[in-house]
Motif scaffolding. Structure first.
Motif, PDB file in Angstrom:
ATOM      1  N   TRP A   1      36.571  26.628  41.120  1.00  0.00           N
ATOM      2  CA  TRP A   1      37.208  27.050  41.909  1.00  0.00           C
ATOM      3  C   TRP A   1      37.639  28.555  41.874  1.00  0.00           C
ATOM      4  O   TRP A   1      39.147  28.917  40.896  1.00  0.00           O
ATOM      5  N   PRO A   2      37.257  30.157  41.433  1.00  0.00           N
ATOM      6  CA  PRO A   2      37.537  30.530  40.962  1.00  0.00           C
ATOM      7  C   PRO A   2      38.620  31.251  42.143  1.00  0.00           C
ATOM      8  O   PRO A   2      38.446  30.918  43.362  1.00  0.00           O
ATOM      9  N   LYS A   3      40.141  31.945  41.508  1.00  0.00           N
ATOM     10  CA  LYS A   3      41.186  32.566  42.504  1.00  0.00           C
ATOM     11  C   LYS A   3      40.220  33.820  43.636  1.00  0.00           C
ATOM     12  O   LYS A   3      39.292  34.796  42.427  1.00  0.00           O
ATOM     13  N   ALA A   4      40.271  34.004  44.639  1.00  0.00           N
ATOM     14  CA  ALA A   4      39.479  35.430  44.959  1.00  0.00           C
ATOM     15  C   ALA A   4      40.135  36.763  44.510  1.00  0.00           C
ATOM     16  O   ALA A   4      38.892  37.415  44.469  1.00  0.00           O
ATOM     17  N   GLU A   5      40.937  36.485  43.962  1.00  0.00           N
ATOM     18  CA  GLU A   5      41.814  38.043  43.636  1.00  0.00           C
ATOM     19  C   GLU A   5      40.662  38.447  42.495  1.00  0.00           C
ATOM     20  O   GLU A   5      40.888  39.666  41.882  1.00  0.00           O
ATOM     21  N   ARG A   6      40.073  37.507  42.038  1.00  0.00           N
ATOM     22  CA  ARG A   6      39.645  37.789  40.411  1.00  0.00           C
ATOM     23  C   ARG A   6      38.396  38.454  41.372  1.00  0.00           C
ATOM     24  O   ARG A   6      37.620  39.370  40.038  1.00  0.00           O
ATOM     25  N   PHE A   7      37.286  38.378  43.074  1.00  0.00           N
ATOM     26  CA  PHE A   7      36.437  38.927  42.986  1.00  0.00           C
ATOM     27  C   PHE A   7      37.161  40.208  43.744  1.00  0.00           C
ATOM     28  O   PHE A   7      36.548  40.802  44.413  1.00  0.00           O
ATOM     29  N   THR A   8      37.974  40.915  43.910  1.00  0.00           N
ATOM     30  CA  THR A   8      38.616  41.987  44.145  1.00  0.00           C
ATOM     31  C   THR A   8      38.005  43.341  43.129  1.00  0.00           C
ATOM     32  O   THR A   8      37.902  43.442  42.047  1.00  0.00           O
ATOM     33  N   ALA A   9      37.664  44.404  44.089  1.00  0.00           N
ATOM     34  CA  ALA A   9      36.692  45.914  44.100  1.00  0.00           C
ATOM     35  C   ALA A   9      37.793  46.089  42.533  1.00  0.00           C
ATOM     36  O   ALA A   9      37.038  46.678  41.362  1.00  0.00           O
ATOM     37  N   ALA A  10      39.160  45.924  42.727  1.00  0.00           N
ATOM     38  CA  ALA A  10      39.763  46.831  41.387  1.00  0.00           C
ATOM     39  C   ALA A  10      39.419  46.023  40.283  1.00  0.00           C
ATOM     40  O   ALA A  10      39.720  46.427  39.425  1.00  0.00           O
ATOM     41  N   ASN A  11      39.403  44.441  40.229  1.00  0.00           N
ATOM     42  CA  ASN A  11      39.130  43.719  39.143  1.00  0.00           C
ATOM     43  C   ASN A  11      38.517  43.458  38.125  1.00  0.00           C
ATOM     44  O   ASN A  11      37.810  43.536  37.583  1.00  0.00           O
ATOM     45  N   LEU A  12      37.185  43.662  39.402  1.00  0.00           N
ATOM     46  CA  LEU A  12      35.789  43.715  39.065  1.00  0.00           C
ATOM     47  C   LEU A  12      35.553  44.856  38.127  1.00  0.00           C
ATOM     48  O   LEU A  12      34.599  44.491  37.460  1.00  0.00           O
ATOM     49  N   ARG A  13      36.601  46.203  38.586  1.00  0.00           N
ATOM     50  CA  ARG A  13      35.934  47.368  37.842  1.00  0.00           C
ATOM     51  C   ARG A  13      36.242  47.426  37.083  1.00  0.00           C
ATOM     52  O   ARG A  13      36.127  47.635  35.262  1.00  0.00           O
TER      53      ARG A  13
END
Length: 270
Positions: free
Chosen positions: A91-103
């Motif tokens: 269950w990965p945290k949703a914060e991992r998939f924010t646009a800023a963190n993905l960049r």
């Protein structure tokens, strides 16, 4: 060949004076390729979907409906055709998939690829609860309770601080209780003056140390270590948030905790 089959063939020969064998058609596939693609899409969308739920959806949306399709057939397709296995859900945290963190994740991966693998170190901490395995079943006379008196052992918590590199473990120590900023800074200071079993410095000029975004690694610790490592030419960088799979230390922690659950290690932990 069974006895029943031989008797059947002999009776047929005695009556018809010949033996007629029907061609074996084999197992006919009950689901078409679009159905298989539909199962794959549903499993990719929701890995926890059950076979019963898949069957209901498949019968409702199938290109070629087949009321005879069973859960066993769907299970076989998942295992054989789609090469999927049943495993624990992450269950990965949703914060991992924010646009800023993905960049930042992409930039982190691109930067790591430009470095010398021999100069990359991963530092992380993990807590261990030291327990003693108590057996829950034993023998006693019929109608009596099974009672075993043992000394109570408290369960102390320890923290393993670890630095790993391309050649495995480089340096580690244990801390009673949980780690904090002071123990983290002390560990990094000790590691900077320590040598491996082969006599090589744990931290050498030009190394890159990768840590996670734990609060104890940030703020005061970040500034202190940046000033401390600058004269040595050592760089400290942070992983993307909620991305433990990018740390080489995590498999070490996982393996060690599995091994420590074995009975042969239980008494050593007292």
């Amino acid at each position: 060949v069974t006895d029943f089959f031989v008797r059947k063939m002999w009776k047929q020969f005695c009556i018809d004076k010949e033996v007629k064998c029907k061609p074996h058609k084999g197992l006919q596939p009950k689901l078409s390729n679009p159905d298989r693609k539909y199962i794959l899409a549903k499993k990719m969308e929701k890995p926890t979907i059950s076979l019963s739920e898949l069957r209901k959806k498949l019968l409702h949306h199938s290109v070629v409906p087949n009321n005879n399709v069973s859960r066993m057939t769907i299970s076989r397709i998942i295992k054989k055709d789609l090469n999927m296995t049943f495993k624990k859900v992450s269950w990965p945290k949703a914060e991992r998939f924010t646009a800023a963190n993905l960049r930042y994740t992409q930039a982190f991966i691109d930067h790591i690829q430009t470095l010398d693998a021999n100069k990359i170190l991963f530092m992380d901490e993990s807590g261990y609860v030291v327990t003693v395995a108590n057996r829950t079943r034993g023998h006693s006379e019929v109608g009596t309770r099974c009672v075993e008196v043992e000394r109570y052992h408290p369960n102390p918590n320890v923290t393993l601080n670890l630095i790993v590199g391309l050649n495995g473990r480089m340096y580690h120590n244990f801390v009673d209780g949980t780690s904090d900023t002071n123990t983290y800074l002390q560990f990094m200071g000790e590691a900077s003056h320590a040598n491996t079993e082969n006599g090589i410095s744990v931290i050498s000029p030009g190394d890159t140390i990768i840590v996670d975004n734990s609060p104890l690694h940030r703020n005061r610790a970040e500034v202190t270590l940046a000033n401390f490592f600058a004269p040595m030419g050592v760089t400290l960088i942070f992983m993307p948030v909620y991305s433990p799979d990018l740390s080489a230390a995590e498999p070490v922690f996982m393996k060690s905790k599995i091994v420590l659950k074995q009975e042969r290690f239980q008494r050593r932990k007292i």
